[in-house]
Design a protein around this motif. Structure first.
Motif, PDB file in Angstrom:
ATOM      1  N   ASN A 102     126.888  -8.338  13.723  1.00 35.30           N
ATOM      2  CA  ASN A 102     128.253  -8.273  14.529  1.00 35.30           C
ATOM      3  C   ASN A 102     129.515  -8.123  13.690  1.00 35.30           C
ATOM      4  N   ASP A 103     129.489  -7.133  12.725  1.00 34.55           N
ATOM      5  CA  ASP A 103     130.659  -6.898  11.932  1.00 34.55           C
ATOM      6  C   ASP A 103     130.661  -5.287  11.671  1.00 34.55           C
ATOM      7  N   ASP A 104     131.301  -4.825  12.669  1.00 28.41           N
ATOM      8  CA  ASP A 104     131.257  -3.326  12.822  1.00 28.41           C
ATOM      9  C   ASP A 104     132.095  -2.718  11.783  1.00 28.41           C
ATOM     10  N   LEU A 105     133.236  -3.507  11.341  1.00 25.58           N
ATOM     11  CA  LEU A 105     133.787  -2.820  10.171  1.00 25.58           C
ATOM     12  C   LEU A 105     133.118  -2.806   9.127  1.00 25.58           C
ATOM     13  N   HIS A 106     132.396  -3.740   8.795  1.00 30.31           N
ATOM     14  CA  HIS A 106     131.477  -3.763   7.721  1.00 30.31           C
ATOM     15  C   HIS A 106     130.638  -2.617   7.469  1.00 30.31           C
ATOM     16  N   VAL A 107     129.919  -2.420   8.874  1.00 33.59           N
ATOM     17  CA  VAL A 107     129.066  -1.261   9.050  1.00 33.59           C
ATOM     18  C   VAL A 107     129.671   0.243   8.577  1.00 33.59           C
ATOM     19  N   ILE A 108     130.828   0.093   9.013  1.00 34.84           N
ATOM     20  CA  ILE A 108     131.595   1.409   8.937  1.00 34.84           C
ATOM     21  C   ILE A 108     131.761   1.846   7.455  1.00 34.84           C
ATOM     22  N   LEU A 109     132.547   0.809   6.982  1.00 33.55           N
ATOM     23  CA  LEU A 109     132.641   0.872   5.505  1.00 33.55           C
ATOM     24  C   LEU A 109     131.402   1.139   4.460  1.00 33.55           C
ATOM     25  N   LEU A 110     130.398   0.353   5.021  1.00 33.47           N
ATOM     26  CA  LEU A 110     129.211   0.537   4.067  1.00 33.47           C
ATOM     27  C   LEU A 110     128.678   2.083   4.432  1.00 33.47           C
ATOM     28  N   TRP A 111     128.824   2.295   5.341  1.00 36.67           N
ATOM     29  CA  TRP A 111     128.237   3.979   5.733  1.00 36.67           C
ATOM     30  C   TRP A 111     129.147   4.839   4.864  1.00 36.67           C
ATOM     31  N   ILE A 112     130.306   4.769   4.817  1.00 38.78           N
ATOM     32  CA  ILE A 112     131.379   5.711   4.315  1.00 38.78           C
ATOM     33  C   ILE A 112     131.038   5.545   2.667  1.00 38.78           C
ATOM     34  N   VAL A 113     130.674   4.262   2.104  1.00 33.19           N
ATOM     35  CA  VAL A 113     130.794   4.285   0.806  1.00 33.19           C
ATOM     36  C   VAL A 113     129.375   4.874   0.507  1.00 33.19           C
ATOM     37  N   ALA A 114     128.235   4.598   1.252  1.00 32.72           N
ATOM     38  CA  ALA A 114     127.086   4.978   0.973  1.00 32.72           C
ATOM     39  C   ALA A 114     126.855   6.534   0.919  1.00 32.72           C
ATOM     40  N   THR A 115     127.769   7.057   1.963  1.00 30.97           N
ATOM     41  CA  THR A 115     127.991   8.396   2.270  1.00 30.97           C
ATOM     42  C   THR A 115     128.270   9.220   0.993  1.00 30.97           C
ATOM     43  N   LEU A 116     129.269   8.688   0.608  1.00 31.62           N
ATOM     44  CA  LEU A 116     130.273   9.148  -0.705  1.00 31.62           C
ATOM     45  C   LEU A 116     129.266   9.110  -2.071  1.00 31.62           C
ATOM     46  N   ILE A 117     128.737   8.044  -2.257  1.00 32.29           N
ATOM     47  CA  ILE A 117     127.806   7.810  -3.484  1.00 32.29           C
ATOM     48  C   ILE A 117     126.689   8.723  -3.463  1.00 32.29           C
ATOM     49  N   ILE A 118     126.001   8.452  -2.290  1.00 32.63           N
ATOM     50  CA  ILE A 118     124.581   9.468  -2.243  1.00 32.63           C
ATOM     51  C   ILE A 118     124.999  10.855  -2.156  1.00 32.63           C
ATOM     52  N   SER A 119     125.995  11.261  -1.430  1.00 26.99           N
ATOM     53  CA  SER A 119     126.317  12.721  -1.565  1.00 26.99           C
ATOM     54  C   SER A 119     126.589  13.229  -2.907  1.00 26.99           C
ATOM     55  N   ALA A 120     127.010  12.387  -3.549  1.00 22.87           N
ATOM     56  CA  ALA A 120     127.403  12.806  -4.789  1.00 22.87           C
ATOM     57  C   ALA A 120     126.218  13.068  -5.777  1.00 22.87           C
ATOM     58  N   LEU A 121     125.362  12.093  -5.555  1.00 28.65           N
ATOM     59  CA  LEU A 121     124.032  12.114  -6.483  1.00 28.65           C
ATOM     60  C   LEU A 121     123.443  13.301  -5.969  1.00 28.65           C
ATOM     61  N   ASP A 122     123.311  13.500  -4.812  1.00 27.11           N
ATOM     62  CA  ASP A 122     122.390  14.645  -3.934  1.00 27.11           C
ATOM     63  C   ASP A 122     123.084  15.757  -4.839  1.00 27.11           C
ATOM     64  N   ALA A 123     124.399  15.951  -4.608  1.00 29.95           N
ATOM     65  CA  ALA A 123     124.974  17.248  -5.266  1.00 29.95           C
ATOM     66  C   ALA A 123     124.695  17.595  -6.682  1.00 29.95           C
ATOM     67  N   LEU A 124     124.512  16.247  -7.235  1.00 33.18           N
ATOM     68  CA  LEU A 124     124.514  16.508  -8.791  1.00 33.18           C
ATOM     69  C   LEU A 124     122.935  16.924  -9.057  1.00 33.18           C
ATOM     70  N   VAL A 125     121.985  16.209  -8.245  1.00 33.98           N
ATOM     71  CA  VAL A 125     120.363  16.762  -8.466  1.00 33.98           C
ATOM     72  C   VAL A 125     120.088  18.086  -7.938  1.00 33.98           C
ATOM     73  N   VAL A 126     120.696  18.293  -6.695  1.00 35.89           N
ATOM     74  CA  VAL A 126     120.099  19.464  -6.124  1.00 35.89           C
ATOM     75  C   VAL A 126     121.197  20.794  -6.308  1.00 35.89           C
ATOM     76  N   GLY A 127     122.363  20.484  -6.059  1.00 35.27           N
ATOM     77  CA  GLY A 127     123.557  21.492  -6.464  1.00 35.27           C
ATOM     78  C   GLY A 127     123.418  21.777  -8.105  1.00 35.27           C
ATOM     79  N   GLY A 128     123.327  20.761  -8.732  1.00 41.21           N
ATOM     80  CA  GLY A 128     123.362  20.907 -10.095  1.00 41.21           C
ATOM     81  C   GLY A 128     122.007  21.745 -10.774  1.00 41.21           C
ATOM     82  N   GLY A 129     120.831  21.156 -10.081  1.00 40.94           N
ATOM     83  CA  GLY A 129     119.852  22.005 -10.652  1.00 40.94           C
ATOM     84  C   GLY A 129     119.790  23.437 -10.218  1.00 40.94           C
ATOM     85  N   TYR A 130     120.422  23.951  -9.116  1.00 42.21           N
ATOM     86  CA  TYR A 130     120.237  25.058  -8.504  1.00 42.21           C
ATOM     87  C   TYR A 130     121.405  25.991  -9.349  1.00 42.21           C
ATOM     88  N   ALA A 131     122.439  25.460  -9.641  1.00 36.93           N
ATOM     89  CA  ALA A 131     123.414  26.271 -10.568  1.00 36.93           C
ATOM     90  C   ALA A 131     122.964  26.381 -12.088  1.00 36.93           C
TER      91      ALA A 131
END
Length: 411
Positions: A102-131
């Motif tokens: 029942n804390d929608d704002l916490h859900v949204i902020l958690l989703w945004i932060v998780a997206t930024l951090i995990i996407s950065a790691l994914d780009a580093l592993v997948v994109g960096g390896g490909y490059a």
């Protein structure tokens, strides 16, 4: 099985839309909406469906890559598809695991932060390896991969969750609200097509600021539609805006095609614009749910759940509060006995809920997640956080609380 097929079809269509506007010489997709579809699927699916979804999305990614690129890259596409999928799983798991009830704002902020951090790691592993393997520019490859993941997840997840999320306000049912919403949607289509269909060659220093300012008008219309039409209306408005903006930007039109930029940079700028609009829609949903659930007469938040009292001997159910706050319009007479309610519970969840209610008084009870069918025929996920056995005036009773499931509240 039907649900899995629908997820697979949605993922495939999102992939076709992404690759349609991909640059032919790009090593990594400029936009990747399937990542957002996958996050939405893992957010809304049951844990035991994760392996099937993982395999389905991986195979669909391979199919998309095989259709779009040369057959010589099949082995590479299999590896890329397998490595790119865990990012969506991890983002969804973080939101579901650490979101506060029942804390929608916490859900949204958690989703945004998780997206930024995990996407950065994914780009580093997948994109960096490909490059490194193919001698591509490292920084630009990492940056394009990161932006493609973030924008694809923010934009597509917001749209998909708006269609499947049953907790937020529903599509307006009042006749005038529907007519007004339709008129606004037509205005949105016309204004967006006009603004983003203009050639940039006529821009001057004096008119450029005005031109960019006009790009805010479609955003305002999307916000109004999100408030007037609810979650699904907001998703329809976002989908409409995204289709028009990306189409014209790809054709070198509109305010985001700047001659100093290439096609890739212009599309990335357009995707950032759409992602920012999607985040505004998400916060509009949070505000609407918070304000619409407040009862000024009692001071009670309807979204905090509905309490019940069950007589284990007769099976009679007594509800404190309105079930309509969770399930929409219901007939109270059909919800007064345990057997009536259990018939509406999903077959796979019926026995667990029965055991949760009628277990031994000394049994340890934990919150139970289950699906129940609402009068409109759709399935809604709820949490029974009670089921406590009490004795009062020598009469046994089971008391508890039903709340909407917390892991996709306002997205």
């Amino acid at each position: 099985m039907t649900t899995l097929l629908l997820w697979g079809l949605t993922f495939y269509l999102a992939g076709l839309a992404s690759l349609k506007f991909d640059a032919p010489d790009s090593s990594i997709a400029l936009m990747w909406f399937p990542a957002g579809v996958a996050v939405a699927a893992f957010l809304s699916a049951r844990w035991r469906d994760y392996p099937a979804l993982f395999v389905l999305f991986t195979l669909t990614t391979v199919l998309l890559d095989a259709q779009w690129h040369s057959p010589e890259g099949l082995a590479l596409s299999v590896g890329y598809a397998f490595l790119s999928m865990p990012a969506s799983v991890i983002i969804a798991w973080i939101v579901r695991r650490f979101a506060r009830l029942n804390d929608d704002l916490h859900v949204i902020l958690l989703w945004i932060v998780a997206t930024l951090i995990i996407s950065a790691l994914d780009a580093l592993v997948v994109g960096g390896g490909y490059a490194l393997l193919h001698g591509q520019p490292l920084l630009s490859t990492l940056w394009h991969g990161f932006i493609a993941d973030v924008t694809g997840i923010v934009f597509a997840t917001t749209i998909v969750m708006g269609f499947i999320n049953k907790r937020g306000p529903r599509l307006a049912t009042h006749h005038m609200a529907r007519i007004s919403g339709l008129a606004l949607w037509l205005v949105l289509c016309a204004i967006t097509a006009f603004i983003f269909g203009l050639p940039p060659s006529g821009l001057t220093a004096d008119t450029a600021a005005l031109y960019f300012g006009l790009a805010c008008l479609p955003v305002a219309l999307v916000m109004i539609l999100a408030m007037l039409w609810g979650n699904r209306g907001g998703s329809v408005a976002l989908l409409t805006l995204g289709g028009i903006v990306i189409y014209h930007t790809d054709r070198h039109q509109g305010p985001f095609f700047i001659h100093a930029f290439g096609s890739a940079e212009s599309l990335l700028l357009a995707l950032s614009y759409l992602s920012a609009t999607a985040l505004l829609v998400v916060f509009i949903r949070v505000i609407r749910r918070s304000t619409s659930s407040f009862d000024p007469d009692t001071g009670r938040l309807a979204g905090q759940g509905v309490f019940y009292r069950l007589d284990p001997t007769s099976g009679a159910l007594h509800w404190e509060g309105e079930l309509s706050t969770l399930l929409g319009p219901v007939e109270p007479e059909l919800w007064k006995r345990a057997e009536q309610v259990l018939q509406r519970v999903h077959p796979q969840d019926r026995d667990p809920l029965y055991a949760h209610w009628f277990a031994s008084p000394r049994a340890k009870r934990v919150p139970l997640l289950f699906r129940i069918q609402v009068p409109e025929g759709e399935w809604v996920t709820l949490v029974d956080s009670g089921g406590i056995h009490i004795t009062q005036n020598e009469e046994d009773a089971i008391v508890g609380n039903w709340q909407a499931s917390h892991y996709h509240l306002a997205l």
